[in-house]
Scaffold this active site. Structure first.
Site, PDB file in Angstrom:
ATOM      1  N   ASN A 202     -32.703 -17.624  25.585  1.00  0.00           N
ATOM      2  CA  ASN A 202     -32.651 -17.952  24.017  1.00  0.00           C
ATOM      3  C   ASN A 202     -33.271 -19.342  23.916  1.00  0.00           C
ATOM      4  OD1 ASN A 202     -31.846 -19.109  21.497  1.00  0.00           O
ATOM      5  ND2 ASN A 202     -29.536 -18.753  22.118  1.00  0.00           N
TER       6      ASN A 202
ATOM      7  N   LYS B 134     -33.775 -21.082  21.248  1.00  0.00           N
ATOM      8  CA  LYS B 134     -33.237 -21.722  20.024  1.00  0.00           C
ATOM      9  C   LYS B 134     -34.451 -22.388  19.182  1.00  0.00           C
ATOM     10  CE  LYS B 134     -28.810 -22.408  22.325  1.00  0.00           C
ATOM     11  NZ  LYS B 134     -27.774 -23.306  22.625  1.00  0.00           N
TER      12      LYS B 134
ATOM     13  N   HIS C 238     -24.723 -15.971  16.677  1.00  0.00           N
ATOM     14  CA  HIS C 238     -24.436 -17.172  17.701  1.00  0.00           C
ATOM     15  C   HIS C 238     -23.563 -18.348  17.165  1.00  0.00           C
ATOM     16  CE1 HIS C 238     -25.481 -20.483  20.190  1.00  0.00           C
ATOM     17  NE2 HIS C 238     -26.193 -19.763  21.334  1.00  0.00           N
TER      18      HIS C 238
ATOM     19  N   GLU D 205     -23.877 -21.352  16.972  1.00  0.00           N
ATOM     20  CA  GLU D 205     -24.420 -22.206  16.329  1.00  0.00           C
ATOM     21  C   GLU D 205     -24.527 -21.718  14.706  1.00  0.00           C
ATOM     22  OE1 GLU D 205     -27.874 -22.844  19.156  1.00  0.00           O
ATOM     23  OE2 GLU D 205     -26.266 -23.813  20.315  1.00  0.00           O
TER      24      GLU D 205
ATOM     25  N   GLU E  35     -19.542 -16.666  24.878  1.00  0.00           N
ATOM     26  CA  GLU E  35     -20.308 -17.919  25.018  1.00  0.00           C
ATOM     27  C   GLU E  35     -18.994 -18.754  24.448  1.00  0.00           C
ATOM     28  OE1 GLU E  35     -24.520 -18.023  24.974  1.00  0.00           O
ATOM     29  OE2 GLU E  35     -24.233 -18.208  22.820  1.00  0.00           O
TER      30      GLU E  35
ATOM     31  N   GLY F  58     -24.474 -25.890  26.288  1.00  0.00           N
ATOM     32  CA  GLY F  58     -25.199 -27.066  26.022  1.00  0.00           C
ATOM     33  C   GLY F  58     -24.332 -28.371  26.451  1.00  0.00           C
TER      34      GLY F  58
ATOM     35  N   SER G 297     -23.952 -23.074  29.465  1.00  0.00           N
ATOM     36  CA  SER G 297     -24.381 -23.920  30.667  1.00  0.00           C
ATOM     37  C   SER G 297     -24.817 -23.224  31.901  1.00  0.00           C
ATOM     38  CB  SER G 297     -23.399 -24.999  30.848  1.00  0.00           C
ATOM     39  OG  SER G 297     -23.418 -25.672  29.746  1.00  0.00           O
TER      40      SER G 297
ATOM     41  N   GLY H 135     -29.356 -20.727  27.753  1.00  0.00           N
ATOM     42  CA  GLY H 135     -29.901 -21.494  26.605  1.00  0.00           C
ATOM     43  C   GLY H 135     -31.116 -22.702  27.002  1.00  0.00           C
ATOM     44  N   GLY H 136     -30.474 -23.715  27.263  1.00  0.00           N
ATOM     45  CA  GLY H 136     -31.095 -24.890  27.807  1.00  0.00           C
ATOM     46  C   GLY H 136     -31.976 -24.746  28.940  1.00  0.00           C
TER      47      GLY H 136
HETATM   48  P1  PGA Z   1     -26.911 -23.411  27.062  1.00  0.00           P
HETATM   49  O1  PGA Z   1     -26.783 -22.393  25.782  1.00  0.00           O
HETATM   50  O2  PGA Z   1     -27.154 -22.388  28.127  1.00  0.00           O
HETATM   51  O3  PGA Z   1     -27.929 -24.427  26.802  1.00  0.00           O
HETATM   52  O4  PGA Z   1     -25.479 -23.815  27.283  1.00  0.00           O
HETATM   53  C1  PGA Z   1     -26.345 -20.865  25.740  1.00  0.00           C
HETATM   54  C2  PGA Z   1     -26.579 -20.386  24.231  1.00  0.00           C
HETATM   55  O5  PGA Z   1     -26.300 -21.182  23.242  1.00  0.00           O
HETATM   56  O6  PGA Z   1     -26.803 -19.304  24.132  1.00  0.00           O
END
Ligand code: PGA
Length: 257
Positions: free
Chosen positions: A7, A9, A94, A96, A166, A172, A211, A232-233
């Protein structure tokens, strides 16, 4: 099966998304064992990333989908438009978006319907906040999110659904949930899906996100209850993302899953 979903983002634009997608293709070249892989770039990069992934093993996913099929909805992108752009997956709900954009369980539910109607596999994100976990209510809250998302969904003949667990406190932050906590929650999620929708167990894919990186991916993916990871990251760092894919391949080879 094991699945690795990246992802991106709103972190990278077209040029970098293309470079990352090329990097994944390059990194997996010659690998005999691979997990399913999905890349979800930002909307504006979908067209170019699609070209890179054409005829490859890697699927294209969107990060969102409109809750209605068509019409005067400035700024929204419908499931039909995503299918037209080559997407076979879409992230839905998601945290967010739930937190910052007011996305509700009802919207999540409607988006799942829209995606399925276009043969797009929904990747439905659920998860609890830190206070909820501390209060011992994580399982109850996540199960309720899953039921709200899927209840009343009329599955097409062959419906596959991905649910991404999640926890908000793990996204993150560099602090992943432990495999034991994830396993417990994945069981709850599977049960909640079956409570409200008639779907083959094999078609319910439950993944973990929060993470995930090259260092912890193996310890999560080796668990039978964890079908994959949503990254994500680490998905916008090519070496990390390739390490996650390699960890999944290692598990597949070791366990024959
Ligand atoms: P992250 O994000 O791997 O940066 O923790 C995961 C996500 O929000 O899908």
């Amino acid at each position: 099966m094991k699945i690795v979903i990246g992802n991106y983002k709103m972190q990278v634009g077209t040029r970098e998304s293309v470079a990352l997608a090329r990097g994944v293709l390059h990194g997996i070249r010659g690998s005999e064992t691979l997990p399913d892989i999905v890349i979800c770039p930002t909307y504006t990069a979908l067209g170019e990333v699609r070209k890179v992934l054409a005829r490859s093993h890697i699927a294209l996913g969107a990060q969102n989908v409109a809750a209605v099929p068509a019409g005067a909805m400035t700024g929204e992108v419908s499931a039909a438009q995503l299918a037209d752009a080559g997407c076979t997956y879409a992230l839905i709900g998601h945290s967010e978006r739930r937190a910052a954009l007011g996305e509700t369980d009802t919207m999540v539910h409607d988006k799942i319907s829209q995606a399925l109607a276009q043969a797009i596999t929904p990747i439905v994100c659920v998860g609890e906040a830190k206070e909820v976990r501390d209060a011992g209510r994580a399982e109850e809250v996540v199960a309720a999110q899953v039921r709200a998302a899927f209840s009343g969904i009329r599955p097409p003949k062959r419906m596959k659904a991905v649910v991404a667990y999640e926890p908000l406190w793990a996204i993150g932050t560099g602090t992943s949930a432990t495999p034991a906590d994830v396993i417990a929650m994945h069981r709850i999620i599977r049960k909640a899906v079956h409570e409200v929708v008639d779907i083959d167990d094999a078609d319910v894919v439950v993944v973990y996100g929060g993470s995930v990186d090259g260092a912890n991916a193996y310890s999560l993916l080796r668990e039978r209850e964890i079908d994959g990871v949503l990254v994500g990251g680490a998905s916008v760092k090519i070496h990390e993302f390739l390490a996650v894919i390699a960890a999944a391949a290692e598990v597949i080879d070791a366990q024959g899953v």
